[in-house]
Design an enzyme around this catalytic site. Structure first.
Site, PDB file in Angstrom:
ATOM      1  N   CYS A   8       0.876  -1.167   0.000  1.00  0.00           N
ATOM      2  CA  CYS A   8       0.000   0.000   0.000  1.00  0.00           C
ATOM      3  C   CYS A   8       0.912   1.214   0.000  1.00  0.00           C
ATOM      4  O   CYS A   8       2.132   1.069  -0.056  1.00  0.00           O
ATOM      5  CB  CYS A   8      -0.950   0.005   1.190  1.00  0.00           C
ATOM      6  N   GLY A   9       0.357   2.395   0.070  1.00  0.00           N
ATOM      7  CA  GLY A   9       1.144   3.616  -0.018  1.00  0.00           C
ATOM      8  C   GLY A   9       2.331   3.679   0.917  1.00  0.00           C
ATOM      9  O   GLY A   9       3.459   3.902   0.505  1.00  0.00           O
TER      10      GLY A   9
END
Length: 94
Positions: A8-9
């Site tokens: 994810c980010g």
């Protein structure tokens, strides 16, 4: 042991949640694999020897390994289908 990458980010919150859940689900199915959470910036480096990539974000790039929808593990919607794809990737992967 096969390796699965979740990204994810930041590699902290969402990917850790999905990685933890997927580890548990794989253990319940007696699938020997290690699931690691990483940030998107370094994902390519970790995919080199991975059997599958579970993504939380929309993928715009082609990868040489199966890409699994990580949102399914967050919401539970379509989770069984994505888990089946993941197990198949682990069994057939590196």
């Amino acid at each position: 042991m096969k390796k699965v990458i979740v990204a994810c980010g930041s590699g902290v919150a969402t990917s850790q949640t999905v990685a933890s859940k997927v580890n548990r689900l794989l253990k319940e199915k007696n699938v020997d694999a290690k699931v690691d959470a990483v940030d998107l910036k370094s994902v390519d480096r970790y995919l080199v020897d991975a059997a599958a990539y579970i993504t939380i974000t929309k993928v715009t790039k082609e990868y040489p390994i199966p890409v699994i929808n990580g949102i399914a593990f967050l919401t539970g919607m379509n989770q069984d289908a994505e888990l089946s794809k993941l197990i198949e990737a682990i069994n057939n992967g590196k």
